[in-house]
Design a protein around this motif. Sequence first.
Motif, PDB file in Angstrom:
ATOM      1  N   THR A 109       0.015   6.999  -2.487  1.00 57.79           N
ATOM      2  CA  THR A 109      -0.990   7.907  -1.958  1.00 57.79           C
ATOM      3  C   THR A 109      -2.312   7.664  -2.675  1.00 57.79           C
ATOM      4  O   THR A 109      -2.374   7.729  -3.909  1.00 57.79           O
ATOM      5  CB  THR A 109      -0.562   9.374  -2.143  1.00 57.79           C
ATOM      6  OG1 THR A 109       0.660   9.600  -1.445  1.00 57.79           O
ATOM      7  CG2 THR A 109      -1.624  10.327  -1.611  1.00 57.79           C
ATOM      8  N   LYS A 110      -3.336   7.386  -1.902  1.00 55.46           N
ATOM      9  CA  LYS A 110      -4.667   7.162  -2.467  1.00 55.46           C
ATOM     10  C   LYS A 110      -5.115   8.420  -3.215  1.00 55.46           C
ATOM     11  O   LYS A 110      -5.073   9.531  -2.676  1.00 55.46           O
ATOM     12  CB  LYS A 110      -5.640   6.836  -1.328  1.00 55.46           C
ATOM     13  CG  LYS A 110      -6.950   6.227  -1.756  1.00 55.46           C
ATOM     14  CD  LYS A 110      -7.730   5.781  -0.521  1.00 55.46           C
ATOM     15  CE  LYS A 110      -9.021   5.078  -0.890  1.00 55.46           C
ATOM     16  NZ  LYS A 110      -9.737   4.605   0.330  1.00 55.46           N
ATOM     17  N   LYS A 169      -6.832   1.039   0.164  1.00 56.69           N
ATOM     18  CA  LYS A 169      -6.187   1.716  -0.962  1.00 56.69           C
ATOM     19  C   LYS A 169      -6.365   0.951  -2.268  1.00 56.69           C
ATOM     20  O   LYS A 169      -6.356   1.538  -3.351  1.00 56.69           O
ATOM     21  CB  LYS A 169      -4.691   1.900  -0.688  1.00 56.69           C
ATOM     22  CG  LYS A 169      -4.359   2.891   0.414  1.00 56.69           C
ATOM     23  CD  LYS A 169      -2.852   3.125   0.447  1.00 56.69           C
ATOM     24  CE  LYS A 169      -2.471   4.198   1.445  1.00 56.69           C
ATOM     25  NZ  LYS A 169      -1.018   4.532   1.381  1.00 56.69           N
ATOM     26  N   GLY A 193       0.816  -1.209   0.000  1.00 60.29           N
ATOM     27  CA  GLY A 193       0.000   0.000   0.000  1.00 60.29           C
ATOM     28  C   GLY A 193       0.849   1.257   0.000  1.00 60.29           C
ATOM     29  O   GLY A 193       0.452   2.301   0.531  1.00 60.29           O
ATOM     30  N   THR A 242      -3.738  -1.725   4.616  1.00 61.04           N
ATOM     31  CA  THR A 242      -3.848  -0.817   3.459  1.00 61.04           C
ATOM     32  C   THR A 242      -4.831  -1.327   2.410  1.00 61.04           C
ATOM     33  O   THR A 242      -4.834  -0.842   1.282  1.00 61.04           O
ATOM     34  CB  THR A 242      -2.471  -0.624   2.807  1.00 61.04           C
ATOM     35  OG1 THR A 242      -1.953  -1.905   2.385  1.00 61.04           O
ATOM     36  CG2 THR A 242      -1.487   0.008   3.782  1.00 61.04           C
TER      37      THR A 242
END
Length: 446
Positions: free
Chosen positions: A349-350, A438, A346, A435
């Motif tokens: 950055t989303k 994400k 993960g 994560t």
Amino acid sequence: MELLDRITDYLIDNELTLATAESCTAGLIISELARVPGSGQSIDCGLGVYSPQSKNRYLGVSFDTIESHGLTSEAVASEMAAGALNNNDADVALANTGIAGPNPGDDDTPIGTVCFAWAFRQNGDHHHYCETRRFDGTRNEVRLAAAHYALERLPHYHRLCLESAAKGSEEARSRQARQRAIGVQLHARSEIDPQHEIERRRDFLCRKMQESGQTTLVLGISGGVDSTVAGRLAQLAVEKRREQGGQARFIAMRLPYGVQQDADDADKALDFIQPDDVFDVNIQGASDTLLESLVSGGLTIEDAGQRDFVLGNIKARQRMVAQYAVAGARGGLVIGTDQAAEALMGFFTKYGDGACDVAPLTGLNKRQVRQLGMQLGAPKALVTKAPTADLESLAPQKLDEEALGVSYEEIDAFLENREVSSQAFETIVTTYRRTAHKRDLPIVPD
């Protein structure tokens, strides 16, 4: 109906929900079970997947596995079951692949040969079991016998699963199953042919341009190996598209925040990639202004560390805003550089560097991305460069491995289904679970 009633009762009594991934039975397992009133509460979903492409697309079955072991194999059945378990909310997944007739398989596999896999989710661990059986009769008789056999063996393997979960000696086996299941989900491969992957991924980009009607590819170039390799694939793709008679250009973007400390590496990458166009956009003004506006609007920043974290995510998203602005103006697709190692952890950055239209490096671990870079002829200094996201102003050029708490060598070994230390395994699996949001689509109401 006696078998179907018994299996339905077993699923209900043990609070199990079932998913199937069926090749030769083509949904018959679910169809047969659905004949029992009340069985719906124990059925999550059923997939009929005949072609290699559908097995790969919906279940993550590796083409390498299919090529190495054949479609009718326990290896393929196991990856089908793992994919069905990973992609759904079921507790148990049944999978089969085989030759129902009227003709033998391409590799002379006898008619009636069926490979089965049963996969169970128990206390966070995955347990896999496989069998190969041969059935007599006509095509539909083989299909029905195979469907009933898969259901009949479910209680047996579920009991083995419960016994294994209770034994500490089975811990390693459970770890291997979980590791393999995660690798399948991320389309990871143990070994690759670098030249084949270059051509396959170049052609993927070329094909997506044609299918979408877009004429431009856009990618931010940082000077790291991922964007260097993806950038060169993009340039090769647009050149091939032009050879086909289509209109196509590749725009590489420099997106520094102020003065980039490793700007020379980005220059070297661009010299190697030879993009059609280069745009240089400094994101510092937009990033700082947004943070200032947030503070003015009421956001309280607790300390310098939190400010750095918030600003780091703003930087990543501003870079993607810039790329999508260019793509929108030029009729383009935005390329992402996400690969299996970053997806596993993960480490993106989303809606920042994780946002894109096409992701040509998907499934490759870090070592394999470097293999593609060497095969393409990228500068060795870029291929072997220690990766850094460079989003933290308080710790510029901070190494990825320092932030991850585990080395890329261990991450790659995990994805290649090789043994890793207990500490690395726990760090990787814990991070993967934490994560998950994400990698998923936005959460919606049930």
